[in-house]
Design an enzyme around this catalytic site. Structure first.
Site, mmCIF file in Angstrom:
data_model
loop_
_atom_site.group_PDB
_atom_site.id
_atom_site.type_symbol
_atom_site.label_atom_id
_atom_site.label_comp_id
_atom_site.label_asym_id
_atom_site.label_seq_id
_atom_site.Cartn_x
_atom_site.Cartn_y
_atom_site.Cartn_z
ATOM 1 N N ARG A 241 0.824 -1.218 0.000
ATOM 2 C CA ARG A 241 0.000 0.000 0.000
ATOM 3 C C ARG A 241 0.858 1.269 0.000
ATOM 4 O O ARG A 241 0.457 2.305 -0.528
ATOM 5 C CB ARG A 241 -0.919 -0.026 1.232
ATOM 6 C CG ARG A 241 -1.874 1.171 1.362
ATOM 7 C CD ARG A 241 -2.762 0.945 2.570
ATOM 8 N NE ARG A 241 -3.419 2.149 3.036
ATOM 9 C CZ ARG A 241 -4.633 2.540 2.679
ATOM 10 N NH1 ARG A 241 -5.318 1.818 1.822
ATOM 11 N NH2 ARG A 241 -5.166 3.644 3.185
ATOM 12 N N ILE B 108 -7.494 7.492 -0.811
ATOM 13 C CA ILE B 108 -7.420 6.045 -0.982
ATOM 14 C C ILE B 108 -8.289 5.435 0.114
ATOM 15 O O ILE B 108 -8.245 5.877 1.265
ATOM 16 C CB ILE B 108 -5.963 5.538 -0.892
ATOM 17 C CG1 ILE B 108 -5.906 4.023 -1.099
ATOM 18 C CG2 ILE B 108 -5.297 5.942 0.407
ATOM 19 C CD1 ILE B 108 -4.473 3.471 -1.152
ATOM 20 N N SER B 109 -9.106 4.465 -0.231
ATOM 21 C CA SER B 109 -10.003 3.851 0.749
ATOM 22 C C SER B 109 -9.215 3.160 1.858
ATOM 23 O O SER B 109 -8.044 2.798 1.702
ATOM 24 C CB SER B 109 -10.923 2.832 0.071
ATOM 25 O OG SER B 109 -11.844 3.452 -0.790
ATOM 26 N N SER B 110 -9.878 2.987 2.991
ATOM 27 C CA SER B 110 -9.265 2.282 4.114
ATOM 28 C C SER B 110 -8.848 0.877 3.703
ATOM 29 O O SER B 110 -9.520 0.233 2.889
ATOM 30 C CB SER B 110 -10.259 2.170 5.274
ATOM 31 O OG SER B 110 -10.731 3.425 5.681
ATOM 32 N N PRO B 111 -7.753 0.366 4.267
ATOM 33 C CA PRO B 111 -7.368 -1.016 3.980
ATOM 34 C C PRO B 111 -8.491 -2.017 4.218
ATOM 35 O O PRO B 111 -8.694 -2.932 3.406
ATOM 36 C CB PRO B 111 -6.199 -1.252 4.945
ATOM 37 C CG PRO B 111 -5.575 0.106 5.090
ATOM 38 C CD PRO B 111 -6.744 1.061 5.092
#
Length: 318
Positions: free
Chosen positions: A126, A148-151
């Site tokens: 990431r 960027i979306s959360s993991p």
């Protein structure tokens, strides 16, 4: 002309192409508000002998009624259980300093379940796509007022698609942003052509450069990034076995449903409310839409979520 993943208060000036990341204090404030108990909010609840993710359906002084988020079973069968309030824990977005620590935490809380998805997540770092706070389990600014979306959200998408990934041959990632999910999808689908579409030239350029630098040629050769308005999908390469959407629609997007292949699956957030913890996002619910071999469409409501919005363009591309 529509744009996706664009914020409500953004003016159309060229300087918005610059990166204005959140400060650490702003991130911590957002996470504090996000973790407070509220209806349709997430929590951790005891389930099958361990704590796992759940969504709050009802609250009273003594207990919570929650829907367990268990991707090991079909979405429509996720159980609803009642838990005494003293056994409910807040869903804390963890801070990590390494990919290994983040991945281990995602496994511990039952988010990351599938070995092939774990392998892909460990191999496609990431940090390549998100230099600031890459291993914090929260959305992070990546420029152009996008995130960027959360993991955990990326992992949930992949877990919901786990049965579809091995045989998929055509994938559309709308609102591809940093390109991280696009890269993961390509890595997990050895036979698929993967198209990532984002409105912003800067983000598309960075995505291409990052993938070319870090991914094997055999994976890069199957990825195409396009800078364009993707609100109505991308008919030129339809139909798709998988369509993933990384921004909020006001209602179920029929053009995307029509672009699904027979047997295909669409994952898309649909707005239901105003986000309670940040004006960056809209609150809604993740929908999982399947088209069977006869073309019949099945719509399943997933969990509550927060994403950036799709709104009307003002005629300029910032």
């Amino acid at each position: 002309m529509r744009i996706f993943r664009f914020f409500l208060l953004v003016a159309t000036f060229s300087f918005l192409r610059c990166v204005y990341p959140e400060t650490q204090d702003e991130i911590e404030t957002r996470l504090f508000l996000q973790q407070k108990y509220r209806l349709e909010g997430w929590c951790l609840a005891p389930y099958k002998g361990k704590y796992t993710n759940a969504e709050i359906i009802r609250m009273n002084d003594e207990s919570f009624e929650v829907r367990v988020i268990d991707t090991s079973i079909p979405l429509e069968k996720w159980p609803i259980i009642t838990v005494p309030i003293q056994f409910i824990k807040s869903f804390k977005h963890q801070t990590h300093t390494s990919l290994n620590s983040l991945t281990s935490c995602l496994k511990e809380f039952g988010i990351l379940k599938t070995p092939t998805i774990e392998q892909a997540y460990r191999s496609i770092d990431r940090q390549w796509f998100c230099p600031q706070n890459p291993y914090d389990d929260t959305a992070i600014d990546i420029g152009c007022h996008m995130v960027i979306s959360s993991p955990h959200m990326h992992i949930f998408y992949l877990e919901l698609l786990k049965d579809q990934l091995p045989q998929a041959t055509s994938i559309l990632d709308l609102g591809s942003g940093s390109g991280h999910l696009t890269a993961l999808l390509a890595d997990l689908t050895p036979h698929a052509k993967v198209i990532g579409i984002d409105y912003y030239d800067d983000l598309v350029s960075k995505s291409k450069d990052t993938c070319l630098k870090h991914l094997p040629t055999k994976v890069n050769d199957r990825i195409t990034f396009l800078a364009r308005d993707g609100i109505n999908g991308y008919q030129d390469a339809a139909p798709y076995d998988i369509i993933c959407v990384g921004f909020m629609y006001e209602e179920i997007p029929l053009p995307l449903v029509n672009q699904l292949n027979a047997g295909g699956i669409l994952i898309v957030p649909i707005k239901t409310r105003t986000c309670s913890y940040s004006n960056k996002f809209q609150g809604g619910r993740l929908y999982v839409i399947k088209k069977d071999k006869n073309g019949l469409v099945e719509i399943n409501k997933g969990f509550s979520c927060s994403f950036v919005s799709a709104i009307q363009d003002q005629g300029k591309k910032n």
